[in-house]
Design a protein around this motif. Structure first.
Motif, PDB file in Angstrom:
ATOM      1  N   ASN A 126       0.824  -1.208   0.000  1.00 44.37           N
ATOM      2  CA  ASN A 126       0.000   0.000   0.000  1.00 44.37           C
ATOM      3  C   ASN A 126       0.863   1.265   0.000  1.00 44.37           C
ATOM      4  O   ASN A 126       2.090   1.216   0.150  1.00 44.37           O
ATOM      5  CB  ASN A 126      -0.984   0.000   1.170  1.00 44.37           C
ATOM      6  CG  ASN A 126      -0.277   0.002   2.523  1.00 44.37           C
ATOM      7  OD1 ASN A 126       0.791   0.560   2.697  1.00 44.37           O
ATOM      8  ND2 ASN A 126      -0.902  -0.626   3.511  1.00 44.37           N
ATOM      9  N   GLY A 127       0.185   2.419  -0.178  1.00 39.71           N
ATOM     10  CA  GLY A 127       0.906   3.678  -0.295  1.00 39.71           C
ATOM     11  C   GLY A 127       1.739   4.013   0.920  1.00 39.71           C
ATOM     12  O   GLY A 127       2.875   4.504   0.792  1.00 39.71           O
ATOM     13  N   THR A 128       1.204   3.763   2.118  1.00 29.82           N
ATOM     14  CA  THR A 128       1.951   4.064   3.339  1.00 29.82           C
ATOM     15  C   THR A 128       3.250   3.286   3.402  1.00 29.82           C
ATOM     16  O   THR A 128       4.316   3.833   3.731  1.00 29.82           O
ATOM     17  CB  THR A 128       1.083   3.742   4.576  1.00 29.82           C
ATOM     18  OG1 THR A 128      -0.066   4.596   4.567  1.00 29.82           O
ATOM     19  CG2 THR A 128       1.873   3.973   5.857  1.00 29.82           C
ATOM     20  N   LYS A 129       3.193   1.993   3.076  1.00 30.66           N
ATOM     21  CA  LYS A 129       4.396   1.159   3.091  1.00 30.66           C
ATOM     22  C   LYS A 129       5.409   1.636   2.055  1.00 30.66           C
ATOM     23  O   LYS A 129       6.621   1.652   2.296  1.00 30.66           O
ATOM     24  CB  LYS A 129       4.022  -0.300   2.835  1.00 30.66           C
ATOM     25  CG  LYS A 129       3.550  -1.040   4.074  1.00 30.66           C
ATOM     26  CD  LYS A 129       4.694  -1.222   5.053  1.00 30.66           C
ATOM     27  CE  LYS A 129       4.250  -2.070   6.233  1.00 30.66           C
ATOM     28  NZ  LYS A 129       5.335  -2.177   7.236  1.00 30.66           N
ATOM     29  N   ARG A 130       4.916   2.012   0.870  1.00 32.56           N
ATOM     30  CA  ARG A 130       5.827   2.491  -0.176  1.00 32.56           C
ATOM     31  C   ARG A 130       6.529   3.770   0.268  1.00 32.56           C
ATOM     32  O   ARG A 130       7.741   3.915   0.111  1.00 32.56           O
ATOM     33  CB  ARG A 130       5.070   2.740  -1.484  1.00 32.56           C
ATOM     34  CG  ARG A 130       4.513   1.497  -2.144  1.00 32.56           C
ATOM     35  CD  ARG A 130       4.161   1.783  -3.610  1.00 32.56           C
ATOM     36  NE  ARG A 130       3.322   2.967  -3.772  1.00 32.56           N
ATOM     37  CZ  ARG A 130       2.001   2.957  -3.713  1.00 32.56           C
ATOM     38  NH1 ARG A 130       1.344   1.827  -3.454  1.00 32.56           N
ATOM     39  NH2 ARG A 130       1.306   4.064  -3.900  1.00 32.56           N
ATOM     40  N   HIS A 131       5.760   4.682   0.838  1.00 31.11           N
ATOM     41  CA  HIS A 131       6.358   5.938   1.289  1.00 31.11           C
ATOM     42  C   HIS A 131       7.404   5.680   2.371  1.00 31.11           C
ATOM     43  O   HIS A 131       8.461   6.307   2.406  1.00 31.11           O
ATOM     44  CB  HIS A 131       5.275   6.878   1.818  1.00 31.11           C
ATOM     45  CG  HIS A 131       4.294   7.297   0.782  1.00 31.11           C
ATOM     46  ND1 HIS A 131       3.065   7.835   1.089  1.00 31.11           N
ATOM     47  CD2 HIS A 131       4.356   7.260  -0.578  1.00 31.11           C
ATOM     48  CE1 HIS A 131       2.417   8.100  -0.027  1.00 31.11           C
ATOM     49  NE2 HIS A 131       3.171   7.759  -1.036  1.00 31.11           N
TER      50      HIS A 131
END
Length: 252
Positions: A2-7
């Motif tokens: 997800n986006g949080t993990k990628r960031h």
């Protein structure tokens, strides 16, 4: 992913290398280049990085840290583990001074299950502790930094001169055996020192990434703390040096 993990992963690479490239991130994370570019644009708008041809470079200097919203998502799972470990070190009935920062807000959320007197130094931690019947909440004076929610300034330091605590819980912006505990903001560093001076023991809670970061304002030598709570990726030389100096190291 997800986006949080990628960031979070992108922030880790920025902290480590100072720069990232789209092709490398795409291969490492197994994510399309289009998605990586969108993530970099998002982080650029947050002021974390500057886009370059094919990638990005970090915008973080010694005098500034990641924006609060970015730090909330950084190593979020590790912060929860650290908070749980800190809560186990605090006994019912203690008077606790709680530093500002995202890790300390997570600690505040865990401490609500313990009978304590707490003086928190961020509005976020005050919100987490407010209204809990087993928490005797004491608010310090001071100025609130609008971008951080931390409480600093002469009134905050004056508040600390008239009280004494069993435990200080401190969260650094950076740390190293050579430079000690560091903060990005001079006023924040002054409040951290005053919290330590007003307390019988000091718990420093720092995820391992803090030991690869520097900041402008010195708070105290690492050896002057009583307990370090960190994660398993902490550099071995940090654990060895602190243990040799009589500092208890708790690794989660």
């Amino acid at each position: 992913m997800n986006g949080t993990k990628r960031h979070e992963r992108i922030l880790e690479r920025l902290n480590r290398d100072g720069k990232v490239d789209v092709a490398g991130l795409s291969e490492e994370l197994g994510i399309s280049g289009v998605t990586i570019r969108r993530d970099l644009e998002y982080l650029a708008q947050a002021g974390v990085l500057r886009r370059t041809r094919g990638g990005a470079v970090s915008m973080m200097m010694l005098g500034e840290g990641l924006p609060y919203a970015m730090r909330e998502i950084e190593v979020a799972e590790t912060k929860q583990l650290l908070a749980a470990a800190v809560a186990k070190l605090v006994r019912n009935g203690e008077a606790v001074a709680l530093d500002s920062g995202t890790t300390c807000v997570e600690i505040a959320r865990v401490l609500v299950g313990t009978r304590l007197t707490v003086m928190p130094f961020s509005v976020q931690a005050i919100g987490a502790l407010f209204g809990k019947s087993n928490i005797n909440l004491i608010t310090p004076g001071g100025s609130v930094r609008h971008d951080e929610g931390s409480i600093t300034g002469p009134l905050a330091e004056a508040s600390l001169r008239s009280v004494r605590f069993d435990t200080a819980i401190i969260s650094p912006c950076g740390a190293s055996p050579e430079d000690g505990v560091m903060a990005h903001d001079l006023h924040d560093a002054a409040v951290k020192r005053a919290i330590i001076d007003a307390s019988r023991r000091t718990i420093l809670v720092a995820d391992s990434s803090k030991f690869s970061r520097s900041a402008m304002a010195a708070v105290c030598p690492l050896e002057s703390i009583d307990i370090l709570v960190t994660d398993a990726a902490v550099p071995a030389q940090v654990v060895e040096r602190l243990s040799a100096g009589g500092v208890e190291v708790v690794v989660v």
